[in-house]
Write a protein that holds these residues in place. Sequence first.
Motif: not given
Length: 479
Positions: A396-403
């Motif tokens: 939740t924390a990471v993929f909203s940023i890198i996607a």
Amino acid sequence: MKKWFKFKMPMAFTILFLIIVILVFLSWIPAVAKTPAGIIDIFWVPMESFTNKGRASIIIFVLILGAFINVMMKTQALDALIGKLISNLKNKELWLIPILMIFFSVSGTTYGMAEETLGFYALILPIILVAGFDAFTGLLIILLGAGIGVLGSIINPFLIGTAVQAAINGGIVGELAVTTGIIWRVIIWIVMTAVAIGFVMFYAYRVKKDKHNSVVFLMHSEHQKIFKKSILEVPLTKRRIVSLILFALAFVVMIFYLIAWNEFGISIFKEFGKIINTEVPYITKFIPGVGVGGLLEVSSFFLIATIIIGFVNWKSEQMLVNDILQGSSGILSVCLVNALAGGITVILQRTGMQEIMIAGIKNSIVNLPQWVIPLILYFLFIPLSFLIPSASGFATAVFSIIAPALGAGLTSGAITSFSLASGIVNLVTPTSGVVMGAIALSHISYGSLLKGVWLLLIVIMVLSIVFLVIGSLIGQPTF
């Protein structure tokens, strides 16, 4: 050494909360963020993340799944099934290992079985000792079985589903679904599971041949005393057989329903759903056809299965309701961690920090050859997974940023990288309650765990690298 192990890593909840605090303070720096956040916003953003439709569906599903598992465990149907297996495999006990590990691996890859495994140690360890193996074999069967399943997640909603939803919430460019890259994930799961089973079977064979080959040889007598009990005392009744069928059917329905059949050119299930909604609304007016709905709809299926299993094993209305509530409350911590992780996304979006970070990722990663990116992310995710052992919280924390920076194609490979990286870490990390709970229940030291699995970890890492490189070269729609 003892002093070192007295140090306790902060829990995932604490780590995520501290990240929010740090991000709020960083937002006060003009070069880092476009809009500063306030002190009280630290406590507001997790509440705001609860309102996100995609995240809410995951949280609802987790709560219902907890109830479903708890009601099923109370039937003792799984206990009876395993007892039946051991009685039918006399002199062929080695085959218990693939049977049990496949069960745990399927559970891990489909719904992320983790904490639920802790209830199996008291059941399986006595069986394994009676079969002529050691307690470490029992530990490996459960811990590696479910762990490898999660590492090779196919549709695990806690990992794959959460990562996909986070990517969509972050504003990913292109179409991305739970089934994107599913072909390659199936291949990875099959190979990884086969390797793990082979490793455990070879170890168990050597132990049965000579007890001195046991990693916990000096503890064997103590383990015999601790785990000595009757293992065939739970009968496989008709009610328990029906419960097992319903248990398996619930996951078959979930898998079948979540597959986006339209992507494979099969639209009949979607159209059939429309016919039901319009022509036979007394069955369902609102639930869409197969391959169209998501976790919210699947949650209703699991609730139905929970109630039916409860009626099959009926004792009283009060006991059924208590079992449902107890199961949901027992897994509530996962929901809170997920919501808190979502608060990180809210802070990053509201302050404009996400936009700045995306630009940085684009400049440093996206211009690299496509086959390199999942590999770089794999080695980046490994240390980060030590800090945040919660797969759903991490995703939740990471993929909203890198996607948004990667796009749908590369994000699919990045999700596979994340699954492999977090999976190998959570097999042995001391920050995992599952790992530490497993060795405590098995009466095995953490050092013995590392001693027994280090070679397998190296093999898994090498295979992961090979799969990521080949998958990147093949590209979509496979990877």
